[in-house]
Motif scaffolding. Structure first.
Motif, short mmCIF file in Angstrom:
data_model
loop_
_atom_site.label_atom_id
_atom_site.label_comp_id
_atom_site.label_asym_id
_atom_site.label_seq_id
_atom_site.Cartn_x
_atom_site.Cartn_y
_atom_site.Cartn_z
N ALA A 1 0.83 -1.21 0.00
CA ALA A 1 0.00 0.00 0.00
C ALA A 1 0.86 1.26 0.00
O ALA A 1 0.56 2.24 -0.70
CB ALA A 1 -0.92 -0.01 1.22
N ALA A 2 1.95 1.25 0.78
CA ALA A 2 2.84 2.41 0.84
C ALA A 2 3.50 2.67 -0.51
O ALA A 2 3.58 3.81 -0.97
CB ALA A 2 3.91 2.20 1.93
N THR B 1 2.37 1.70 -3.46
CA THR B 1 1.33 2.10 -4.41
C THR B 1 0.95 3.56 -4.23
O THR B 1 0.84 4.31 -5.21
CB THR B 1 0.09 1.20 -4.24
N LEU B 2 0.76 3.97 -2.97
CA LEU B 2 0.41 5.36 -2.69
C LEU B 2 1.50 6.32 -3.16
O LEU B 2 1.22 7.34 -3.80
CB LEU B 2 0.16 5.55 -1.18
N TYR B 3 2.74 5.99 -2.86
CA TYR B 3 3.86 6.84 -3.26
C TYR B 3 3.97 6.91 -4.78
O TYR B 3 4.22 7.99 -5.35
CB TYR B 3 5.15 6.30 -2.65
N ALA C 1 1.13 9.09 -6.17
CA ALA C 1 1.42 10.50 -5.89
C ALA C 1 2.49 11.02 -6.84
O ALA C 1 2.40 12.16 -7.34
CB ALA C 1 1.87 10.67 -4.44
N VAL D 1 6.89 8.18 2.82
CA VAL D 1 5.55 8.76 2.97
C VAL D 1 5.27 9.04 4.44
O VAL D 1 5.42 8.14 5.27
CB VAL D 1 4.48 7.79 2.41
#
Length: 249
Positions: free
Chosen positions: A108-109, A111-113, A116, A153
């Motif tokens: 998840a980290a 993917t989010l980064y 962004a 993040v």
């Protein structure tokens, strides 16, 4: 026939050359790439323990490449304190308490980064908010670091939002990543997920990481930063999705 040990060593070395190359070009990304690739091959706690020394060495190199270390520490010490507290407090998650959730958190980290980065999210942090926002960002970054081994993040977007010159931003990233690495080492050691004997394997990753970083610094001016960053984030997105699928499928 190539032994499984030799195959693993080759994959680890190639991973850290690639991770060091990314850091040489962009000034960040070594632990993110290393955790993303190694997280598909081993437990997140094992990957985090392996990246400690190469991450520390390359980040200290980056931190002391300029002359504004003292001023940056004075400005960002509350954020650094938050990173330390948050990381040590949550290291039990990546050390084994989280199980498959640690893998999911890492995915998840990443993917989010990646999302962004691909969407080029940018925001400005007014100086009047820094004093209370810095420790909050530090604690959240530390909590994510302790849970996933990823340092970026929300520290990287936050530092990019401050009024820092380009050279100061690179040093500030080095400072943040150095503190994150040290705090993660303390947290893993406290949870008995990192022992002195583990340093030998981590030490073997230092030379490939430095080699990759040196190559990245040499080619930095010969490639399009925008194109490189786009492919970098696309690769991270793929790794993140793969880890999420691995955790839940």
């Amino acid at each position: 026939m190539i032994s499984s040990f030799a195959m693993r060593a080759s994959v680890v070395a190639a991973t850290f050359v690639a991770a060091g190359f990314v850091k040489g070009v962009t000034g960040m990304g070594l632990p993110t790439v290393a955790m993303g690739v190694l997280g598909t091959l081993m437990l997140p706690a094992q990957a985090a323990a392996m990246l400690l020394l190469p991450s520390f060495v390359t980040n200290v190199w980056q931190l002391f490449a300029g002359s504004n270390v003292r001023a940056l520490v004075k400005r960002l010490w509350l954020m650094m304190a938050g990173i330390g507290v948050g990381t040590v407090a949550t290291a039990s998650f990546i050390a084994g308490g989280g199980g498959e959730w640690a893998v999911a958190g890492l995915g998840a980290a990443l993917t989010l980064y990646a999302v962004a980065g691909l969407m080029a999210w940018r925001f400005s942090v007014p100086s009047r908010y820094e004093r209370w926002l810095s420790p909050a960002v530090g604690v959240v970054t530390g909590a994510i670091t302790g849970g996933t081994g990823v340092f970026v993040v929300p520290a990287v977007p936050y530092l990019q939002g401050l009024t820092l010159k380009k050279e100061d931003l690179v040093q500030a990233l080095g400072l943040s990543f150095t503190v994150s690495t040290l705090a993660l080492a303390i947290g893993l050691a406290r949870e008995h997920a990192f022992e002195i004997d583990d340093l030998s394997e981590s030490l073997c990753a230092v030379v490939p990481a430095l080699l990759g970083m040196w190559i990245g610094q040499r080619v930095r001016g010969h490639i399009s930063p925008a194109t490189f960053r786009r492919w970098f984030f696309l690769c991270l997105l793929g790794l993140g999705i793969q880890l999420l699928a691995r955790a839940f499928v």
